[in-house]
Design a protein around this motif. Sequence first.
Motif, PDB file in Angstrom:
ATOM      1  N   ASP A   1      -4.641 -40.172  -9.269  1.00  0.00           N
ATOM      2  CA  ASP A   1      -4.011 -39.313 -10.265  1.00  0.00           C
ATOM      3  C   ASP A   1      -4.325 -37.852  -9.937  1.00  0.00           C
ATOM      4  N   ALA A   2      -4.322 -36.996 -10.916  1.00  0.00           N
ATOM      5  CA  ALA A   2      -4.536 -35.559 -10.687  1.00  0.00           C
ATOM      6  C   ALA A   2      -6.006 -35.155 -10.717  1.00  0.00           C
ATOM      7  N   SER A   3      -6.903 -36.113 -10.690  1.00  0.00           N
ATOM      8  CA  SER A   3      -8.331 -35.798 -10.808  1.00  0.00           C
ATOM      9  C   SER A   3      -8.815 -34.826  -9.735  1.00  0.00           C
ATOM     10  N   GLU A   4      -8.372 -35.016  -8.497  1.00  0.00           N
ATOM     11  CA  GLU A   4      -8.860 -34.156  -7.422  1.00  0.00           C
ATOM     12  C   GLU A   4      -8.466 -32.701  -7.650  1.00  0.00           C
ATOM     13  N   GLY A   5      -7.234 -32.459  -8.021  1.00  0.00           N
ATOM     14  CA  GLY A   5      -6.799 -31.095  -8.268  1.00  0.00           C
ATOM     15  C   GLY A   5      -7.570 -30.451  -9.407  1.00  0.00           C
ATOM     16  N   ILE A   6      -7.859 -31.226 -10.441  1.00  0.00           N
ATOM     17  CA  ILE A   6      -8.626 -30.710 -11.573  1.00  0.00           C
ATOM     18  C   ILE A   6     -10.044 -30.373 -11.124  1.00  0.00           C
ATOM     19  N   ALA A   7     -10.661 -31.273 -10.390  1.00  0.00           N
ATOM     20  CA  ALA A   7     -12.033 -31.039  -9.935  1.00  0.00           C
ATOM     21  C   ALA A   7     -12.123 -29.801  -9.053  1.00  0.00           C
ATOM     22  N   ARG A   8     -11.153 -29.609  -8.187  1.00  0.00           N
ATOM     23  CA  ARG A   8     -11.194 -28.472  -7.265  1.00  0.00           C
ATOM     24  C   ARG A   8     -10.916 -27.142  -7.961  1.00  0.00           C
ATOM     25  N   SER A   9     -10.483 -27.183  -9.211  1.00  0.00           N
ATOM     26  CA  SER A   9     -10.247 -25.942  -9.947  1.00  0.00           C
ATOM     27  C   SER A   9     -11.530 -25.382 -10.553  1.00  0.00           C
ATOM     28  N   TRP A  10     -12.633 -26.126 -10.416  1.00  0.00           N
ATOM     29  CA  TRP A  10     -13.915 -25.692 -10.961  1.00  0.00           C
ATOM     30  C   TRP A  10     -14.870 -25.350  -9.825  1.00  0.00           C
ATOM     31  N   PRO A  11     -15.836 -24.455 -10.049  1.00  0.00           N
ATOM     32  CA  PRO A  11     -16.758 -24.032  -8.986  1.00  0.00           C
ATOM     33  C   PRO A  11     -17.845 -25.067  -8.720  1.00  0.00           C
ATOM     34  N   LEU A  12     -17.412 -26.258  -8.321  1.00  0.00           N
ATOM     35  CA  LEU A  12     -18.319 -27.364  -8.062  1.00  0.00           C
ATOM     36  C   LEU A  12     -17.972 -27.976  -6.714  1.00  0.00           C
ATOM     37  N   ARG A  13     -18.940 -28.624  -6.094  1.00  0.00           N
ATOM     38  CA  ARG A  13     -18.660 -29.336  -4.850  1.00  0.00           C
ATOM     39  C   ARG A  13     -17.871 -30.600  -5.171  1.00  0.00           C
ATOM     40  N   THR A  14     -16.933 -30.950  -4.308  1.00  0.00           N
ATOM     41  CA  THR A  14     -16.187 -32.191  -4.485  1.00  0.00           C
ATOM     42  C   THR A  14     -16.297 -33.038  -3.223  1.00  0.00           C
ATOM     43  N   LEU A  15     -16.221 -34.329  -3.420  1.00  0.00           N
ATOM     44  CA  LEU A  15     -16.359 -35.271  -2.318  1.00  0.00           C
ATOM     45  C   LEU A  15     -15.422 -36.441  -2.577  1.00  0.00           C
ATOM     46  N   ARG A  16     -14.655 -36.826  -1.579  1.00  0.00           N
ATOM     47  CA  ARG A  16     -13.716 -37.941  -1.716  1.00  0.00           C
ATOM     48  C   ARG A  16     -14.262 -39.164  -1.008  1.00  0.00           C
ATOM     49  N   ILE A  17     -14.219 -40.309  -1.714  1.00  0.00           N
ATOM     50  CA  ILE A  17     -14.572 -41.587  -1.102  1.00  0.00           C
ATOM     51  C   ILE A  17     -13.544 -42.622  -1.548  1.00  0.00           C
ATOM     52  N   ASP A  18     -13.617 -43.803  -0.988  1.00  0.00           N
ATOM     53  CA  ASP A  18     -12.680 -44.861  -1.357  1.00  0.00           C
ATOM     54  C   ASP A  18     -13.454 -46.159  -1.560  1.00  0.00           C
ATOM     55  N   ALA A  19     -14.507 -46.086  -2.360  1.00  0.00           N
ATOM     56  CA  ALA A  19     -15.378 -47.247  -2.557  1.00  0.00           C
ATOM     57  C   ALA A  19     -14.965 -48.095  -3.755  1.00  0.00           C
ATOM     58  N   ARG A  20     -14.374 -47.472  -4.765  1.00  0.00           N
ATOM     59  CA  ARG A  20     -14.069 -48.165  -6.021  1.00  0.00           C
ATOM     60  C   ARG A  20     -15.316 -48.844  -6.566  1.00  0.00           C
ATOM     61  N   ASN A  21     -16.411 -48.108  -6.548  1.00  0.00           N
ATOM     62  CA  ASN A  21     -17.708 -48.657  -6.937  1.00  0.00           C
ATOM     63  C   ASN A  21     -18.565 -47.527  -7.491  1.00  0.00           C
ATOM     64  N   VAL A  22     -18.935 -47.616  -8.766  1.00  0.00           N
ATOM     65  CA  VAL A  22     -19.625 -46.498  -9.398  1.00  0.00           C
ATOM     66  C   VAL A  22     -21.023 -46.293  -8.825  1.00  0.00           C
TER      67      VAL A  22
END
Length: 244
Positions: free
Chosen positions: A59-80
């Motif tokens: 969904d749009a989560s990545e774009g929202i996260a990147r709008s804030w001054p925080l580090r972001t990291l993408r993974i594809d684990a589907r595991n909290v």
Amino acid sequence: MSAVSGDDIVAAAVVIPVHNEAALLNDCLAALCAALEHTGRTHPHVRVCAVVVLDACTDASEGIARSWPLRTLRIDARNVGTARRVGMTAALTALGEVPSRGIWVCTTDGDSTVPPTWLSHQLELRAAGADVVLGTVRPDFADLTAEHAEHWLATHPRGRPVGNVHGANLGLRADVYTRIGGFADLDQHEDVELVRAARALGARVVATDENEVVTSGRFWGRTPGGYAAFVRATHERIAGSARS
């Protein structure tokens, strides 16, 4: 465990796992940034690294996260559990020159909002000797019936935290975290297992309800047995009592 002085913390690592939380993420990160700004005023010597882990988001989560001054990291684990662990590794790596005994690590969730004093209060509890801090979580009453909200308030009197473990409101010393081996790759209860291991090491665990985190009151969550399952079960119990 070996004693550590109360003023030892010079850095903090904060991790937020996210899986398709576009509807709630902006509020989550706004609240988190407010808490980090507050900590900057109360603990100006503490360096903070916050990492948002975007786990298989479509969904749009990545774009929202990147709008804030925080580090972001993408993974594809589907595991909290994996998301928390990978995020914590990234945060601790970014703070690499700081000894682990001088770092406080904490987590919240992408469907949750922390109060402004969330991190600063954990640091104060650490200064008083806590090795692990268990914070309370309450569902967003806007998502519940009036009866459910009243039940929650009646069963959670202020000043008497029951000490449940919630990844949305959890903090501990980084050296304790690393001795345990970090979060396990579990799709639920990774937070419970982490605290269980910390207790086994002899860590001093402190429960508090002074800085409650508000989380989604939805009935169906991102993990099969997470907080949403608890909310759903409580609602069903209340509804059943009303019918009987």
